[in-house]
Write a protein that holds these residues in place. Structure first.
Motif, short mmCIF file in Angstrom:
data_model
loop_
_atom_site.label_atom_id
_atom_site.label_comp_id
_atom_site.label_asym_id
_atom_site.label_seq_id
_atom_site.Cartn_x
_atom_site.Cartn_y
_atom_site.Cartn_z
N ASP A 41 0.83 -1.20 0.00
CA ASP A 41 0.00 0.00 0.00
C ASP A 41 0.87 1.24 0.00
OD1 ASP A 41 -1.94 1.94 0.32
OD2 ASP A 41 -2.43 1.41 2.38
N LYS A 42 0.69 2.08 -1.01
CA LYS A 42 1.37 3.37 -1.07
C LYS A 42 0.33 4.46 -1.23
CE LYS A 42 5.75 1.74 -2.87
NZ LYS A 42 6.58 1.59 -4.05
N LYS A 43 -0.03 5.10 -0.15
CA LYS A 43 -1.00 6.20 -0.16
C LYS A 43 -2.32 5.83 -0.82
CE LYS A 43 2.62 9.66 0.08
NZ LYS A 43 3.32 10.73 -0.58
N GLY A 44 -2.84 4.66 -0.46
CA GLY A 44 -4.15 4.24 -0.98
C GLY A 44 -4.10 3.46 -2.28
N PHE A 45 -2.93 3.39 -2.90
CA PHE A 45 -2.77 2.61 -4.11
C PHE A 45 -2.01 1.34 -3.76
CE2 PHE A 45 -3.62 6.79 -5.70
CZ PHE A 45 -4.38 6.57 -6.84
N HIS A 46 -2.64 0.20 -3.99
CA HIS A 46 -2.03 -1.09 -3.69
C HIS A 46 -1.45 -1.62 -5.00
CE1 HIS A 46 -3.93 -1.60 0.36
NE2 HIS A 46 -4.59 -0.57 -0.14
N ALA A 47 -0.17 -1.99 -4.98
CA ALA A 47 0.49 -2.42 -6.21
C ALA A 47 1.32 -3.67 -5.98
CB ALA A 47 1.38 -1.30 -6.75
N VAL A 48 1.40 -4.49 -7.04
CA VAL A 48 2.20 -5.72 -6.99
C VAL A 48 2.72 -6.00 -8.40
CG1 VAL A 48 0.23 -7.28 -7.33
CG2 VAL A 48 2.28 -8.11 -6.17
N ASP A 49 3.96 -6.48 -8.48
CA ASP A 49 4.53 -6.93 -9.75
C ASP A 49 4.35 -8.43 -9.84
OD1 ASP A 49 5.50 -4.41 -10.57
OD2 ASP A 49 7.29 -4.64 -9.33
N VAL A 50 3.85 -8.89 -10.98
CA VAL A 50 3.62 -10.32 -11.19
C VAL A 50 4.09 -10.72 -12.59
CG1 VAL A 50 1.67 -10.41 -9.58
CG2 VAL A 50 1.25 -9.99 -12.00
N SER A 51 4.13 -12.02 -12.84
CA SER A 51 4.58 -12.51 -14.15
C SER A 51 3.47 -12.39 -15.19
CB SER A 51 5.04 -13.96 -14.03
OG SER A 51 3.92 -14.81 -13.91
N GLU A 52 3.89 -12.50 -16.45
CA GLU A 52 2.97 -12.40 -17.59
C GLU A 52 1.86 -13.46 -17.54
OE1 GLU A 52 3.06 -10.26 -20.31
OE2 GLU A 52 4.72 -9.14 -19.47
N VAL A 53 2.09 -14.55 -16.82
CA VAL A 53 1.12 -15.63 -16.71
C VAL A 53 -0.22 -15.12 -16.17
CG1 VAL A 53 0.64 -17.86 -15.57
CG2 VAL A 53 2.95 -17.31 -16.36
N GLU A 54 -0.17 -14.09 -15.35
CA GLU A 54 -1.38 -13.55 -14.72
C GLU A 54 -2.04 -12.43 -15.52
OE1 GLU A 54 -1.37 -12.91 -10.47
OE2 GLU A 54 0.54 -13.96 -10.30
N LEU A 55 -1.48 -12.10 -16.68
CA LEU A 55 -1.97 -10.96 -17.46
C LEU A 55 -3.44 -11.09 -17.85
CD1 LEU A 55 -1.43 -8.28 -18.96
CD2 LEU A 55 -0.75 -9.65 -20.93
N ASP A 56 -3.81 -12.17 -18.50
CA ASP A 56 -5.18 -12.30 -19.03
C ASP A 56 -6.25 -12.21 -17.94
OD1 ASP A 56 -4.20 -12.46 -21.60
OD2 ASP A 56 -4.30 -14.65 -21.68
N ALA A 57 -6.07 -12.95 -16.86
CA ALA A 57 -7.07 -12.97 -15.78
C ALA A 57 -7.21 -11.59 -15.14
CB ALA A 57 -6.69 -14.00 -14.72
N ASN A 58 -6.08 -10.90 -14.95
CA ASN A 58 -6.15 -9.60 -14.29
C ASN A 58 -6.60 -8.48 -15.23
OD1 ASN A 58 -5.32 -9.85 -11.36
ND2 ASN A 58 -3.82 -11.12 -12.39
N LYS A 59 -6.34 -8.63 -16.53
CA LYS A 59 -6.90 -7.69 -17.51
C LYS A 59 -8.42 -7.80 -17.48
CE LYS A 59 -4.22 -5.60 -20.80
NZ LYS A 59 -4.09 -4.16 -20.69
#
Length: 75
Positions: A41-59
């Motif tokens: 969490d950075k000032k209300g924005f939650h961020a994570v780096d992940v692999s390309e494998v997760e691209l379609d589901a998260n898009k």
């Protein structure tokens, strides 16, 4: 590598993100909002780096979000 960003404060708890990407999203029992698993969490924005494998589901999660608080950025 992709980055997923969520503006959690504006979440309405619709659960779509959990349905399409259950490995990365969960619903909080405390406040009924979605949780981006593994994010920082950075000032209300939650961020994570992940692999390309997760691209379609998260898009799909970003597209389905009715309040448009999920961003998926390809690096």
């Amino acid at each position: 590598m992709i980055k997923i960003i969520q503006q959690r404060e504006k979440c309405i708890g619709c659960n779509y993100c959990v349905e399409v990407a259950p490995d990365r999203w969960a619903m909080s029992k405390k406040d009924g909002k979605s949780v981006l698993i593994g994010s920082k969490d950075k000032k209300g924005f939650h961020a994570v780096d992940v692999s390309e494998v997760e691209l379609d589901a998260n898009k799909k999660a970003a597209d389905l979000c009715p309040v448009k608080i999920i961003q998926v950025i390809q690096k």
